[in-house]
Design a protein around this motif. Structure first.
Motif, PDB file in Angstrom:
ATOM      1  N   TYR A   1       0.847  -1.188   0.000  1.00  0.00           N
ATOM      2  CA  TYR A   1       0.000   0.000   0.000  1.00  0.00           C
ATOM      3  C   TYR A   1       0.881   1.235   0.000  1.00  0.00           C
ATOM      4  CZ  TYR A   1      -3.642  -3.341   1.250  1.00  0.00           C
ATOM      5  OH  TYR A   1      -4.498  -4.405   1.249  1.00  0.00           O
TER       6      TYR A   1
ATOM      7  N   SER B   1       1.436   4.909   1.817  1.00  0.00           N
ATOM      8  CA  SER B   1       1.113   5.697   3.011  1.00  0.00           C
ATOM      9  C   SER B   1       1.739   7.078   2.879  1.00  0.00           C
ATOM     10  CB  SER B   1       1.628   5.005   4.271  1.00  0.00           C
ATOM     11  OG  SER B   1       1.031   3.733   4.433  1.00  0.00           O
TER      12      SER B   1
ATOM     13  N   THR C   1       4.338   0.499   1.807  1.00  0.00           N
ATOM     14  CA  THR C   1       4.264  -0.189   3.094  1.00  0.00           C
ATOM     15  C   THR C   1       3.475  -1.484   2.959  1.00  0.00           C
ATOM     16  OG1 THR C   1       2.190   0.880   3.784  1.00  0.00           O
ATOM     17  CG2 THR C   1       4.265   2.040   4.289  1.00  0.00           C
TER      18      THR C   1
ATOM     19  N   GLY D   1       1.370  -1.195   7.773  1.00  0.00           N
ATOM     20  CA  GLY D   1       2.015   0.103   7.800  1.00  0.00           C
ATOM     21  C   GLY D   1       3.520   0.066   7.940  1.00  0.00           C
TER      22      GLY D   1
END
Length: 276
Positions: free
Chosen positions: A126, A128, A139, A143
């Motif tokens: 993803y 971020s 990430t 996260g």
């Protein structure tokens, strides 16, 4: 307590650990990139009991005079199976699936203010926002930064699309230009059995000093020119449900057998105590 009861009690305790391991595998059968764990048992020390005061043919005898009785079994090691799982097409640009066994992505995990490099097979990535929304970082779904060739992969905003090529190269489109924004650092576990599971579908290196290895003997880099991954796809868990259920039934039967051993030993001791 008799020797028989001690053996059964020790083995039951270790069988419970195996049952927990099988339960963990079954619970993660749908987890992306999860690698199954396998339990290996080993026998504990044997005790030699001399039950012959005057053994026959003592002179030149080759077989032992007594009886060897073990003290149970223990969980010798937990091994990670890094075999490939089925690959499922997702069509999402940041989803990646490694194509070779023992290959791993590198991620950076921070615990108690200390950064540590860990390894995972899960390629669901993803973006971020970082630097006051002036850039984005690649990430994991938790996260944690994904490590590239030069550390965490940070990309300035303003691009129209992003894709990951089969050699790990990350490309963004800005207007009519295609620009390289980084490259995934993919490594190979030369000795996968030495990796330690840390939870969250990740692994870490063990204490290298204690084991007498250096990092290059466990983890090595890969050739960036090779086809390392498939974009727009995810690797499913490699848990074999039928095998896990078979192992579960076998472990349960072994547990019941040892429990019955304790029960029968207790009954036999009770009968002996009742003798007049």
């Amino acid at each position: 307590m008799s020797r028989t009861m001690i053996q059964a009690a020790v083995t039951m305790n270790q069988l419970q650990n195996k049952l927990d391991l099988i339960g963990n595998n079954l619970a993660n059968s749908q987890t992306t990139g999860y690698k199954s764990r396998q339990a290996d048992f080993s026998s504990l020390l044997f005790q030699e009991i001399n039950n012959m005061k005057d053994p026959a043919n003592a002179e030149g005898r080759l077989t032992p005079d007594g009886i060897r009785i073990g003290t149970g079994a223990r969980l010798g090691s937990t091994n990670i199976n890094l075999a490939l799982g089925a690959i499922t097409e997702t069509g999402r640009g940041l989803d990646t699936a490694l194509l070779e066994k023992n290959h791993l992505f590198q991620i950076q995990v921070t615990e108690n203010g200390v950064d540590e490099t860990r390894y995972t097979r899960s390629g669901a990535f993803y973006l971020s926002p970082v630097n006051n929304n002036q850039a984005v970082m690649l990430t994991t779904n938790d996260g944690d930064p994904v490590i590239g060739e030069n550390g965490p992969i940070v990309i300035p905003v303003g691009f129209e699309s992003i894709s990951i090529r089969d050699n790990g190269q990350i490309v963004v489109k800005r207007g009519n230009d295609m620009q390289e924004a980084g490259r995934l650092s993919i490594v190979e576990a030369v000795r996968p059995r030495l990796l330690e599971a840390t939870g969250q579908n990740a692994f870490r290196l063990p204490d290298l000093v204690e084991l007498g290895y250096n990092q290059n003997e466990i983890i090595q880099g890969t050739n960036p020119n090779d086809t390392l991954l498939k974009s727009g796809a995810l690797e499913r868990s490699n848990v074999d449900i039928s095998k896990e259920m078979t192992d579960l039934i076998t472990a349960q039967r072994s547990y019941q057998f040892n429990a019955k051993t304790i029960s029968m030993s207790d009954q036999m001791m009770g009968l002996v105590n009742q003798l007049r």
